[in-house]
Design a protein around this motif. Structure first.
Motif, short mmCIF file in Angstrom:
data_model
loop_
_atom_site.label_atom_id
_atom_site.label_comp_id
_atom_site.label_asym_id
_atom_site.label_seq_id
_atom_site.Cartn_x
_atom_site.Cartn_y
_atom_site.Cartn_z
N UNK A 122 -32.44 27.39 50.27
CA UNK A 122 -33.60 26.70 50.83
C UNK A 122 -33.26 25.31 51.38
N UNK A 123 -32.47 24.46 50.69
CA UNK A 123 -32.16 23.13 51.28
C UNK A 123 -31.44 23.22 52.62
N UNK A 124 -30.48 24.13 52.71
CA UNK A 124 -29.76 24.26 53.98
C UNK A 124 -30.68 24.78 55.07
N UNK A 170 -41.14 28.81 47.23
CA UNK A 170 -42.33 29.56 46.83
C UNK A 170 -42.66 30.66 47.85
N UNK A 171 -42.49 30.35 49.12
CA UNK A 171 -42.82 31.35 50.14
C UNK A 171 -41.74 32.42 50.30
N UNK A 172 -40.55 32.20 49.73
CA UNK A 172 -39.47 33.19 49.88
C UNK A 172 -39.82 34.52 49.22
N UNK A 201 -50.67 25.71 48.72
CA UNK A 201 -50.71 26.63 49.85
C UNK A 201 -49.51 27.56 49.84
N UNK A 202 -48.33 27.03 49.47
CA UNK A 202 -47.14 27.88 49.38
C UNK A 202 -47.26 28.89 48.25
N UNK A 203 -47.83 28.46 47.13
CA UNK A 203 -48.07 29.42 46.04
C UNK A 203 -49.08 30.49 46.46
N UNK A 204 -50.06 30.10 47.27
CA UNK A 204 -51.01 31.08 47.76
C UNK A 204 -50.36 32.14 48.64
#
Length: 653
Positions: A189-191, A212-214, A266-269
């Motif tokens: 994710x950071x990259x 979270x969205x992954x 929102x990402x958790x949603x």
């Protein structure tokens, strides 16, 4: 003694009444020729490829008849596709409205600042996943594969059911592959955030949201698999509800956790909404899969792929969904979605809120495109099944009709958006943290985006014609690559002087170029449509959209100036929508566009058969009229044959 003659219209003799008397002739009733019975003699019906119909040996059951795509269009009692399109359209509109409510909630809670920019960078993951795993990639690969398996089930194969064989061979592998990719995305994710938005002020927040969205990679993949299987089976209700469940999950999570988690809610949603998408389709898929397989014994000579073990049908259907086909479809989806990456990359160098303005404008402007592609989503299984069974002409007619209707719907919405973009954004978003300056910036971007809506719709509709036969082709990838190159070059040149509007203009230009290339490339690679006829119909709809936009723009400005505040904006939106709905069809009417509803044509009669010229058949009272009607010319009534007249002879006494 004389015997009565059997010929009609003659007289017979009776024995004399007394010796020496002359014989008395008694009249026989004149009988007309017996009318013909039985069905009229017509030419033998032939199949779509010109081959005569199959006949079965006496005493054997008839072989199952392949499904005719027209039967699917008429359905049980007629209007199957109309009902499916209406149902899908209602649920798609509900999902789009909930998506709009989701964006309104995001704008109301978090505005358009650096936090929303960070979330929208992470939002790139579900945007890519929905395109690759639900809309384009998974559907373009699996709907033809399931159509082939269902066609083999209809014809009857020995051994296991081809549909179940396809599911057993593909679903476990797909789930394992998507789980591995999701785990890799969490680690990288950071990259990924650094590559997508190098100028982002707060990359740490974007990394948290991306992780979270992954999880949506796995849930979207399973949802797309279920949707493709159900649509191939003719079930459209459950697949149409997925975006309703998805947006409900996001909105609920933001309202419950927004105060504590901020934009991370929102990402958790997104993760919760993806799970709801799968759960919404599992019951319907379970009902389809648990039913009897209904295998039929193979008739005639076995095909090479049907080796008697049942593995041939499943393996062949699986090969359609593997290898080069998957690569070509996925690469096309990635290339098409790269427009979002270019926008995020170029927008990260602009002031804070630029990415948010692009996102809000794009979400509202694409609503007509989503509704227009709804029809293509419903008819795509019909086209794939028609090609699997050899009905190429019917597939061509269906595709041309879909292109015309989809273009009319999207241009109708584009005209309304261009006419009342500032008022529409005011009504939808201008509250809370969303200011008037955000409204002006978003409306300007929205109007530019609307210029490329026809290109987006044509790309989404035309690419289905290339992959509906289940064969790999690389031409769509080449056409989309040319469009992406144009977007990148024009965006880099226009972002400096024009800002976010330059990015939107580059998007519209690139997607329009890709649509033109896809339309010009139809032929042997796809369903062979008539390009000139389609281009002529698109020109008619463009002319009507231009007239409707000009009239609606004047009415929207007048209504907005008549009333203050949000009431004037709402009145302007209503006036623009009404004017577009009236002017657009009125302009199409004199142009005789195919997008307008038309009276259904009569069913064609039996084909004409060349016969040797001969005397007219006067025994049937309809023969001369039928011949005149079928020949398309006036034919004189044949002369009436006089009936034989016999006079009654009296007795000699």
């Amino acid at each position: 003694m004389n015997q009565a003659s059997d010929a009609p219209g003659t007289t017979g003799t009776a024995p004399p009444s007394r010796p020496g008397a002359p014989p008395v002739t008694t009249p026989r009733p004149v009988t007309a020729p017996a009318p013909r019975t039985g069905p009229p003699v017509t030419a033998p019906r032939t199949g779509p490829d010109g081959t005569p119909p199959r006949t079965e040996a006496p005493g054997t059951a008839p072989a199952p008849r392949p499904t005719d795509p027209d039967d699917a269009e008429r359905g049980e009692g007629g209007g199957f596709l109309a009902r499916a399109a209406l149902l899908t359209g209602v649920l798609t509109a509900a999902g789009a409205l909930l998506g709009l409510l989701r964006d309104q909630t995001l704008a109301h809670l978090f505005g358009a600042d650096r936090d929303t920019d960070a979330f929208l960078v992470a939002w790139t993951v579900p945007e890519f996943a929905s395109t690759l795993l639900i809309e384009d990639g998974m559907a373009l690969v699996l709907v033809p594969a399931f159509s082939v398996a269902l066609a083999r089930r209809t014809r009857g194969t020995s051994g296991p059911d081809p549909v179940r064989a396809l599911v057993r061979a593909s679903l476990p592998r797909l789930g394992l592959a998507l789980s591995g990719i999701a785990l890799l995305l969490v680690v990288m994710a950071p990259a990924l955030v650094g590559a997508l938005a190098p100028g982002l002020p707060d990359p740490g927040l974007a990394v948290d949201c991306t992780r979270l969205t992954a999880t949506c990679l796995l849930s979207f993949g399973l949802a797309g698999y279920c949707g493709a299987a159900l649509r191939a089976h003719g079930s459209f209700l459950a697949p149409a509800t997925i975006y309703v469940a998805y947006n409900v999950g996001i909105i609920t999570t933001m309202l419950v956790l927004g105060g504590r988690w901020g934009v991370r809610s929102a990402a958790a949603g997104v993760a919760i909404g993806g799970l709801l998408m799968v759960l919404a389709q599992l019951p319907a898929l379970w009902v389809r899969m648990r039913g009897p397989a209904r295998p039929a014994p193979a008739t005639g000579a076995q095909r090479p792929e049907d080796d008697g073990t049942g593995s041939g049908a499943g393996d062949r259907a699986l090969r359609l969904a593997g290898g080069a086909l998957i690569a070509s479809v996925l690469l096309f989806g990635v290339c098409r979605q790269s427009q979002v990456l270019i926008e995020r990359f170029l927008g990260s160098s602009l002031p804070a809120g630029a990415i948010s303005h692009l996102n809000y404008a794009q979400k509202v402007a694409q609503m007509p495109m989503v509704l227009s592609l709804m029809l293509c989503t419903v008819t795509f299984p019909v086209v794939a099944r028609a090609l699997a069974e050899g009905h190429t002409e019917k597939a061509r007619q269906r595709v041309e009709r879909d292109l015309t209707l989809a273009a009319a719907v999207v241009l109708l919405g584009a005209a309304a958006i261009v006419a009342c973009a500032p008022q529409l954004v005011h009504v939808l978003f201008q509250r809370g943290a969303f200011t008037a300056a955000d409204t002006a910036a978003t409306a300007g971007v929205m109007r530019v985006y609307a210029l490329g809506l026809l290109g987006h719709t044509l790309v989404g509709a035309l690419v289905r014609t290339y992959f509906s036969a289940g064969r790999p082709t690389w031409y769509p990838l080449a056409a989309m690559s040319a469009g992406i190159a144009a977007t990148a070059v024009l965006g880099a040149l226009a972002v400096g002087p024009f800002g976010v509007r330059g990015i939107a203009a580059a998007n519209a230009t690139g997607i329009t170029l890709a649509a033109v290339l896809l339309l010009c490339g139809t032929g042997p690679r796809s369903v062979p449509i008539h390009r000139r006829r389609v281009a002529a119909e698109l020109t008619k709809t463009l002319v009507a959209a231009g007239c409707a936009t000009g009239a609606a723009l004047l009415c929207a400005r007048w209504a907005d100036a008549a009333l203050p505040g949000v009431r004037g904006a709402a009145a302007a939106v209503a006036a623009a929508a009404l004017v577009v709905a009236v002017v657009f069809p009125l302009t199409l009417w004199p142009l005789r566009a195919d997008a307008l509803p038309r009276r259904p044509a009569r069913a064609p009669g039996p084909p004409d058969v060349a016969r040797e010229p001969g005397p007219p058949d006067v025994t049937s009272p309809r023969s001369w009229t039928d011949r005149a009607r079928e020949g398309g010319r006036r034919t004189a009534r044949p002369p009436r044959t006089p009936r034989p007249v016999t006079r009654k002879r009296t007795d000699a006494r």
